[in-house]
Design an enzyme around this catalytic site. Sequence first.
Site, mmCIF file in Angstrom:
data_model
loop_
_atom_site.group_PDB
_atom_site.id
_atom_site.type_symbol
_atom_site.label_atom_id
_atom_site.label_comp_id
_atom_site.label_asym_id
_atom_site.label_seq_id
_atom_site.Cartn_x
_atom_site.Cartn_y
_atom_site.Cartn_z
ATOM 1 N N ALA A 184 0.826 -1.202 0.000
ATOM 2 C CA ALA A 184 0.000 0.000 0.000
ATOM 3 C C ALA A 184 0.866 1.259 0.000
ATOM 4 C CB ALA A 184 -0.936 -0.006 1.206
ATOM 5 N N GLU A 185 1.898 1.258 0.812
ATOM 6 C CA GLU A 185 2.753 2.441 0.947
ATOM 7 C C GLU A 185 3.699 2.628 -0.232
ATOM 8 O OE1 GLU A 185 3.136 4.898 3.724
ATOM 9 O OE2 GLU A 185 1.064 4.173 3.773
ATOM 10 N N LEU A 186 4.243 1.532 -0.760
ATOM 11 C CA LEU A 186 5.311 1.628 -1.755
ATOM 12 C C LEU A 186 4.930 1.133 -3.141
ATOM 13 C CD1 LEU A 186 8.222 0.264 0.464
ATOM 14 C CD2 LEU A 186 7.569 2.663 0.104
ATOM 15 N N SER B 153 -1.657 5.607 3.119
ATOM 16 C CA SER B 153 -2.224 4.888 1.979
ATOM 17 C C SER B 153 -3.458 4.063 2.337
ATOM 18 C CB SER B 153 -1.164 3.973 1.376
ATOM 19 O OG SER B 153 -0.749 3.026 2.350
#
Length: 160
Positions: free
Chosen positions: A20-22, A132
């Site tokens: 989700a973040e990357l 995110s």
Amino acid sequence: MPGDMDTPNIRPFLDMIAVAELGRALIAKSDNGYNVLVGSTPAAPKLFRSYADHPRQLVLIRAGLSSTAAGRYQVLARWYDIYRRQLGLTDFGPVAQDRIAVQQIRERLALQLIAAGRFDEAVSRVRNIWASLPGAGYGQNEHSLDYLRGIYVQAGGVLA
């Protein structure tokens, strides 16, 4: 705590946060996301080289928004300093980053929800930590719960 990595479903949940973040492409172009600086893209990855300490690089994201977020879970330098002392960490390596993420999850009382497969409730509890996640409210790209649930299940997570 180190034993928390044995909590059922915790590894798939951590994998979901990282994706989700990357994003999968950036994770693939790095050390599984552990050495990524905020503002990275698959086309222009910004990676740090040493895990001796948090990289502490202030990155301009866009006008009026800068961040020191780094690593697989995009930990801010100020939070790393707090967790380093609290958890007795000696570096910012993969094990330390995992321990920080699990501690943040524990502080939001979501560890047992994850273990029980109560994914949606767990995401709701930790959404203010990771921009995110749906409902985070930081004005950044938030993924849908359906998309995140799919990542979690694909990573081996079990739903209640």
